[in-house]
Design a protein around this motif. Structure first.
Motif, PDB file in Angstrom:
ATOM      1  N   THR A   1      12.365  -2.978   5.787  1.00 49.62           N
ATOM      2  CA  THR A   1      11.185  -2.560   5.022  1.00 49.62           C
ATOM      3  C   THR A   1      10.231  -3.719   4.718  1.00 49.62           C
ATOM      4  O   THR A   1       9.196  -3.516   4.086  1.00 49.62           O
ATOM      5  CB  THR A   1      11.612  -1.925   3.679  1.00 49.62           C
ATOM      6  OG1 THR A   1      12.396  -2.867   2.926  1.00 49.62           O
ATOM      7  CG2 THR A   1      12.431  -0.667   3.928  1.00 49.62           C
TER       8      THR A   1
ATOM      9  N   HIS B   1      17.023  -3.926   5.485  1.00 46.25           N
ATOM     10  CA  HIS B   1      16.692  -2.490   5.550  1.00 46.25           C
ATOM     11  C   HIS B   1      15.458  -2.214   6.410  1.00 46.25           C
ATOM     12  O   HIS B   1      15.043  -1.060   6.556  1.00 46.25           O
ATOM     13  CB  HIS B   1      16.455  -1.938   4.136  1.00 46.25           C
ATOM     14  CG  HIS B   1      17.704  -1.812   3.314  1.00 46.25           C
ATOM     15  ND1 HIS B   1      18.171  -2.838   2.520  1.00 46.25           N
ATOM     16  CD2 HIS B   1      18.598  -0.790   3.189  1.00 46.25           C
ATOM     17  CE1 HIS B   1      19.292  -2.452   1.915  1.00 46.25           C
ATOM     18  NE2 HIS B   1      19.572  -1.216   2.307  1.00 46.25           N
TER      19      HIS B   1
ATOM     20  N   SER C   1      17.194  -8.187   1.109  1.00 45.37           N
ATOM     21  CA  SER C   1      17.405  -6.732   1.089  1.00 45.37           C
ATOM     22  C   SER C   1      16.364  -6.013   1.934  1.00 45.37           C
ATOM     23  O   SER C   1      16.687  -5.123   2.738  1.00 45.37           O
ATOM     24  CB  SER C   1      17.357  -6.228  -0.359  1.00 45.37           C
ATOM     25  OG  SER C   1      17.439  -4.813  -0.399  1.00 45.37           O
TER      26      SER C   1
END
Length: 404
Positions: free
Chosen positions: A40, A38, A34
């Motif tokens: 991050t 994204h 994830s």
């Protein structure tokens, strides 16, 4: 791969970290995926570990290898980046280099690493090589330019976003700079140098030395390389010396040099004895180097001595560690001998292995003699402790209480 490497690591912290991640691996992978999707995910600062280099006599040197240990998430991401790079057509010539044997996958014949390199040396001899010389590149990984390899990756991938992420994966930021003190200067925290311990580093080594490998294998000479160790095989002594001078010139252009303490023994005839990658080749005989043999015997002796010291604690009333009991020690020694033997399974000097077996058997005989002597003077329970069989009375229990 990461789990397998971690479980054989000498670092308890690494083994513990992998075990903890493995308790809910799917959750960890989902979280990691994830954050990557994204944008991050951040590579946290790693830990710098100075590992002393070994001298020829087995003692630790004042010099050290600057090993960089990243957290498990970083190692997973770095390994994933490596898998992507190995699939890119423009990078395959760097990864599938028939003259380089370190940090690459096994070939179709099932050979990889040291066995593949020694097999290639033998092929060169079959094809007519008569003279040989070996050398080592000084502080190799700390001399690789991050900018240079990044530019090659950028050109091959044609993907700026991926390449920028790749660059972050090979940058080195240390969490323990203050604790390392003056040793911190040896770690590759600037543009020059990549981390030993990063799964990407062997490929980066192949990339930076790709032209070295090409030039060194032109004509009738061969240069076989394992990371920073290489061997030159040539038809004449003059050709071998000329190719060695060429290696020096190319390496200087890369800001690199020979390691004076590990390079050269002069150009030798292949009919004499020479060593490469811890293997001694002696006019038909292939065996572990004398130093490798000494280290095996020293390691076995060290395990047995530690166990004997543990046995002797019984007479003074100290706690005897189960990990150093007779059974545990014998299992550990068996693992050491088996692993060592498999590593050198391609060697053909049977007498060498028989001699080593005799030395190990003598150590075992002495060890079991001491055990028997201490066992005779111990009571029944003490003898059982030495043997390594658990005592029921010493196991923690939470007994039920009989109702009144």
């Amino acid at each position: 791969m990461i789990r397998e490497n971690a479980r054989t690591s000498k670092s308890e912290d690494i083994r513990k970290e992998v075990d903890e991640f493995g308790e809910d691996a799917w959750r960890g992978i989902r979280s990691l995926t994830s954050r990557l999707s994204h944008g991050t995910f951040k590579f946290p600062a790693a830990k710098g570990v100075p590992i002393p280099k070994r001298l020829a006599d087995g003692r630790n040197s004042v010099n050290f290898r600057p090993i960089v240990i990243s957290d498990i998430e970083s190692r997973i991401v770095q390994r994933s980046i490596l898998d992507v790079l190995l699939s890119i057509e423009g990078l395959k010539p760097y990864a599938e280099n028939r003259y380089s044997f370190g940090g690459i996958r096994k070939g179709e014949d099932g050979l990889g690493a040291v066995p593949a390199a020694i097999d290639a040396v033998l092929n060169c001899i079959r094809e007519g090589a008569k003279f040989v010389t070996v050398a080592d590149i000084s502080s190799f990984f700390t001399r690789i330019s991050k900018d240079a390899v990044t530019q090659i990756v950028r050109t091959a991938t044609q993907d700026d976003e991926f390449t920028d992420f790749f660059r972050k994966a090979i940058n080195v930021e240390l969490s323990n700079m203050a604790a390392l003190k003056e040793k911190a200067e040896k770690f590759p925290t600037h543009d020059i140098g990549v981390a030993q311990g990063n799964s990407l580093s062997p490929l980066l080594g192949n990339i930076i030395l790709h032209d070295f490998d090409r030039q060194m294998n032109e004509g009738d000479c061969r240069c076989l390389r394992y990371i920073d160790d290489f061997i030159i095989l040539a038809p004449t002594e003059r050709a071998a010396n000329a190719r060695l001078r060429k290696a020096d010139m190319i390496l200087q252009g890369l800001g690199m040099s020979f390691a004076p303490d590990k390079s050269f023994g002069g150009v030798k005839s292949i009919s004499s004895s020479f060593e490469f990658l811890g293997i001694e080749l002696s006019n038909g005989l292939i065996r572990p180097s004398p130093l490798a043999q000494e280290r095996l015997i020293a390691k076995v002796k060290s395990e047995l001595d530690a166990s004997v010291e543990n046995f002797r604690r019984l007479s003074s009333g100290q706690i005897v560690e189960k990990s150093r009991s007779l059974i545990s020690t014998l299992k550990r020694v068996d693992g050491i001998v088996l692993g060592w033997g498999k590593h050198y399974r391609f060697c053909n000097d049977e007498q060498c292995f028989k001699n080593l077996d005799n030395k190990i058997s003598n150590l075992m005989k002495e060890y079991l003699g001491i055990y028997s002597s201490i066992r005779r003077s111990a009571d029944v329970l003490g003898g059982r402790v030495l043997f390594g069989i658990e005592q029921l009375a010493c196991i923690d229990r939470t007994p039920f209480i009989w109702p009144k």
